[in-house]
Design a protein around this motif. Structure first.
Motif, short mmCIF file in Angstrom:
data_model
loop_
_atom_site.label_atom_id
_atom_site.label_comp_id
_atom_site.label_asym_id
_atom_site.label_seq_id
_atom_site.Cartn_x
_atom_site.Cartn_y
_atom_site.Cartn_z
N ASP A 126 27.64 47.37 42.97
CA ASP A 126 28.50 47.90 41.82
C ASP A 126 29.04 47.09 40.76
O ASP A 126 29.10 47.45 39.58
CB ASP A 126 29.61 49.03 42.46
CG ASP A 126 29.09 50.06 43.14
OD1 ASP A 126 27.86 50.54 42.66
OD2 ASP A 126 29.73 50.56 43.86
N GLN A 127 29.57 46.05 41.26
CA GLN A 127 30.28 45.01 40.45
C GLN A 127 29.20 44.44 39.48
O GLN A 127 29.40 44.22 38.39
CB GLN A 127 31.07 43.99 41.15
CG GLN A 127 32.00 44.30 42.15
CD GLN A 127 33.05 44.97 41.44
OE1 GLN A 127 33.35 45.07 40.18
NE2 GLN A 127 34.04 45.81 42.11
N LEU A 128 28.01 44.01 40.06
CA LEU A 128 27.13 43.43 39.40
C LEU A 128 26.38 44.49 38.18
O LEU A 128 26.16 44.08 37.28
CB LEU A 128 25.76 43.03 40.10
CG LEU A 128 25.99 41.64 41.00
CD1 LEU A 128 24.56 41.60 41.84
CD2 LEU A 128 26.01 40.58 39.98
N THR A 129 26.47 45.73 38.67
CA THR A 129 25.90 46.66 37.84
C THR A 129 26.84 46.86 36.53
O THR A 129 26.44 46.96 35.44
CB THR A 129 25.95 48.14 38.26
OG1 THR A 129 24.96 48.06 39.54
CG2 THR A 129 25.47 49.27 37.46
N ALA A 130 27.92 46.65 36.76
CA ALA A 130 29.26 46.60 35.69
C ALA A 130 28.96 45.55 34.77
O ALA A 130 29.35 45.51 33.60
CB ALA A 130 30.45 46.68 36.21
N LEU A 131 28.48 44.55 35.31
CA LEU A 131 28.14 43.01 34.55
C LEU A 131 26.78 43.27 33.95
O LEU A 131 26.49 42.41 33.08
CB LEU A 131 28.24 42.03 35.28
CG LEU A 131 29.75 41.73 35.56
CD1 LEU A 131 29.77 40.46 36.67
CD2 LEU A 131 30.51 41.30 34.44
N GLN A 134 26.42 42.90 29.84
CA GLN A 134 27.76 43.15 29.23
C GLN A 134 28.51 41.72 29.29
O GLN A 134 29.63 41.84 29.04
CB GLN A 134 28.61 44.11 30.06
CG GLN A 134 28.04 45.64 29.86
CD GLN A 134 27.97 46.01 28.54
OE1 GLN A 134 29.09 45.66 27.90
NE2 GLN A 134 27.11 46.58 27.87
N THR A 135 27.53 40.62 29.77
CA THR A 135 28.56 39.21 29.96
C THR A 135 29.17 38.85 28.50
O THR A 135 29.96 38.11 28.58
CB THR A 135 27.63 38.33 30.61
OG1 THR A 135 26.32 37.89 29.80
CG2 THR A 135 27.35 38.56 32.11
N TRP A 136 28.45 39.35 27.44
CA TRP A 136 29.12 38.84 26.10
C TRP A 136 30.61 39.21 25.87
O TRP A 136 31.52 38.79 25.15
CB TRP A 136 28.31 39.54 24.88
CG TRP A 136 28.32 40.92 25.03
CD1 TRP A 136 27.63 41.90 25.69
CD2 TRP A 136 29.28 41.71 24.29
NE1 TRP A 136 27.91 43.34 25.36
CE2 TRP A 136 28.89 43.13 24.66
CE3 TRP A 136 30.48 41.78 23.77
CZ2 TRP A 136 29.76 44.23 24.27
CZ3 TRP A 136 31.08 42.66 23.28
CH2 TRP A 136 31.01 44.01 23.50
N ALA A 137 31.02 40.44 26.73
CA ALA A 137 32.27 40.97 26.67
C ALA A 137 33.20 40.28 27.54
O ALA A 137 34.52 40.17 27.08
CB ALA A 137 32.43 42.44 27.29
N ARG A 316 36.68 45.99 31.29
CA ARG A 316 35.73 46.58 32.38
C ARG A 316 34.63 45.71 32.86
O ARG A 316 33.96 45.83 34.00
CB ARG A 316 34.96 47.72 31.62
CG ARG A 316 35.65 49.14 30.99
CD ARG A 316 34.79 50.01 30.95
NE ARG A 316 34.02 49.88 29.62
CZ ARG A 316 34.33 50.04 28.55
NH1 ARG A 316 35.51 50.48 28.23
NH2 ARG A 316 33.25 49.67 27.63
N VAL A 317 34.67 44.52 32.13
CA VAL A 317 33.92 43.42 32.64
C VAL A 317 34.58 42.20 33.31
O VAL A 317 34.38 41.76 34.43
CB VAL A 317 32.87 42.79 31.38
CG1 VAL A 317 32.16 41.51 32.17
CG2 VAL A 317 32.36 43.74 30.91
N LEU A 318 35.80 42.27 32.99
CA LEU A 318 36.80 41.03 33.51
C LEU A 318 36.92 41.24 35.14
O LEU A 318 37.05 40.38 35.69
CB LEU A 318 38.13 40.91 32.53
CG LEU A 318 37.84 40.04 31.56
CD1 LEU A 318 39.31 39.86 30.69
CD2 LEU A 318 37.20 38.69 31.50
#
Length: 595
Positions: A126-131, A134-137, A316-318
């Motif tokens: 789930d944490q990988l999915t959130a990233l 989206q790592t630019w964020a 949401r990414v941090l």
């Protein structure tokens, strides 16, 4: 306490991000900082210029009017310019840092954890999915924090200007905090929704891969299950979107409420200034200043909300990014000793039990056995007996739930994982199918020694396959990339060749290495590996896992597993003589192959 820890963690991360941006491009970094600084003070300059222009009109002072008008126009122009430049350059820097640092770091972190259990855990996935994408964020979060600091400075400037007109107007500034409060609550709703729909988003991607994949696509078409799978994907998408829509609707209502309070306060404050100016014409300029600053304040609050939203989006990414870093730190092996250069005693299982996280039944139950140095060991048993689990434990993909594995008397847990794996080689039954050239697919077994490729091909009995390929070992594999496709048995030979790239491993593991090959090929490869096993590192051990009893008769030691328990140990002859179970199974398979 948790909030304080989060703030400290963010501060450390922001310093890291700014350092990366500085090292990546100092001109871009300095340009963004200068533009943000100038834009910060433009708000006050515009308001003062507008008041001067009105005052000059009342006093019939043309010079003041011109200076005020030019200053206000220039201020507006510079604000727009600085905003555009800052936004574009920030995006550029964030994407550069994400591509060159954070994407790579997250991938290496996932591979840096010694085992694979985390890749089977819902929370980790789930944490990988959130990233995902989206790592630019992550980089954007640091710039958002810097923007927030600049906005605080602008708020103090506005505070001074409004206070100079009337202390009553400070209520406008206080009211400007209200939209931020509601926006914070709205952002929390969005973050929770993002996490709540992670599993459905992952299911959507997986079903898409099944429907569009070459191998799975055949089964879907033959079984006629495409409509069912499309329905499951649609249902997952609908659940995900329902969560998202509800969160965004509630967030929108909260933001609307906050802005309504601000607008009401602004209108009330402006009314106070208008009444005052009606009794004193000298204060007419204050109306213009109030409208200008109030409008700027509205814009300022909007920017604050935007920056807060952007930082919240980055949040949401941090949060998952910090979680992954903490997980990696907690599951990274501490300092350990190197793998031995050779084996003198062998590998010993001491009361080893292992249970997978999603099961309540041990996959291995109290296994005690020694694999002698320099031996060829076969592990046999029916499907689900625990054979592959032994391989995973030997390669440190998992650690025993209880008990320990000793390498010449040293606990495997105390041996550096990278050092141990460098001293081993393995071909797994669920081998990788890399859409590279044939040569590259083999060389991945040991990138440091490409000169061994020819020997590896010969050891895997794959030369005939290479001769049939249109461009030999340089043939591109995989139809999605314009290459050729291989049969299951041909892919398996490539995987065997890849495992042979290391010449003299301490431990050489073959997990069902011939499951997709015909009987003659299987026999030839086992004979070749039996010979090769005698020539590996001093005391090196070869472990061959198979459910076919008839193919491992030449092993020095045979382990017979049944439902996770080690039920028989011995050579082929010893087991035939003393074990009715082994003899019956061997005879049954011999008859089946002969027939």
């Amino acid at each position: 306490m948790r909030t304080l820890r989060t703030l400290r963690g963010n501060a450390t991360l922001f310093r890291e991000i700014f350092g990366l941006c500085w090292r990546r491009s100092r001109p871009l970094f300095l340009t963004v900082c200068v533009c943000m600084t100038l834009d910060t003070f433009a708000v006050a300059a515009i308001g003062l210029c507008m008041r001067a222009m009105v005052s000059g009109t009342i006093d019939s002072d043309g010079t003041v009017i011109v200076v005020g008008a030019v200053g206000a126009a220039l201020g507006y122009a510079l604000t727009i310019t600085f905003t555009e430049i800052t936004g574009a350059l920030q995006i550029n820097l964030c994407e550069l840092v994400a591509r060159e640092h954070y994407d790579r770091q997250i991938q290496l972190a996932a591979m840096g954890i010694e085992g694979i259990e985390h890749l089977e855990q819902t929370e980790y996935l789930d944490q990988l999915t959130a990233l995902y994408d989206q790592t630019w964020a992550i980089g954007r979060s640091a710039w958002g924090a810097l923007e927030a600091t600049a906005l605080v400075v602008r708020l103090f400037l506005v505070l001074g200007l409004l206070g100079s007109i009337s202390p009553v107007l400070l209520v406008i500034l206080l009211a400007g905090v209200i939209p931020l409060y509601f926006e914070q609550r709205a952002r929390t709703l969005i973050q929770n929704a993002q996490h709540a729909r992670s599993q459905d988003r992952r299911l959507q991607r997986r079903l898409f891969e099944i429907l569009t994949g070459g191998a799975t696509g055949k089964e879907v078409r033959v079984a006629g299950t495409s409509t069912h799978l499309v329905r499951l994907q649609r249902e997952a998408a609908e659940r995900s979107e329902l969560i998202w829509r509800r969160a965004n609707l509630r967030a929108g209502l909260l933001n609307a409420l906050g802005w309504s309070v601000f607008v009401g306060s602004f209108v009330a404050g402006l009314a106070v200034v208008v009444v005052d100016a009606a009794h004193n014409s000298a204060h007419v300029g204050d109306i213009v200043l109030t409208i200008t600053v109030g409008t700027q304040l509205r814009s300022l609050v909007q920017n604050a909300v935007r920056a807060s939203s952007s930082t919240g989006g980055a949040g949401r990414v941090l949060e998952p990014y910090r979680w992954l870093r903490e997980y990696e730190a907690a599951h990274t092996s501490k300092a350990a000793g190197p793998a031995p250069a050779g084996l003198t005693r062998g590998i010993t299982f001491e009361d080893v039990t292992f249970t997978y996280g999603n099961s309540d039944r041990p996959a291995l139950d109290a296994v005690n056995v020694t694999l002698p140095a320099g031996s060829v060991v076969a592990v046999v048993g029916e499907y689900g007996s625990g054979k592959t689990t032994i391989v995973k434990l030997l390669e440190k993909m998992y650690r025993p739930t209880s008990g320990r594995i000793l390498i010449d008397g040293v606990d495997l847990a105390d041996i550096d994982t990278r050092s141990w794996r460098t001293a081993t080689a393995a071909a797994f039954q669920d081998f990788g199918r890399y859409h590279s050239t044939f040569a590259q697919g083999i060389a991945l077994g040991d990138l440091a020694h490409p000169e061994r490729l020819g020997t590896a091909v010969a050891n895997a009995d794959a030369q005939i396959l290479v001769d049939r390929l249109p461009d030999g070992v340089d043939t591109q594999l995989g139809r999605p990339f314009g290459g050729v496709d291989l049969s299951e048995g041909q892919w398996q030979k490539l995987a065997l060749a890849r495992a042979c790239m290391r010449e003299a491993p301490l431990l050489f593991v073959l997990d069902e290495p011939t499951a997709s090959l015909d009987a003659p090929s299987e026999h030839a490869i086992f004979e070749r590996y039996m010979e090769r096993a005698r020539a590996i590192a001093p005391g090196g051990i070869t472990v061959i896992v198979s459910h076919r009893f008839s193919t491992v008769a030449g092993a020095d030691l045979i382990l017979v597993l049944d439902k996770g328990r080690l039920v028989e140990v011995g050579s082929h002859e010893e087991l035939l003589a003393k074990s009715a179970t082994y003899a019956d199974l061997y005879s049954l398979q011999q008859t089946a192959y002969a027939g």
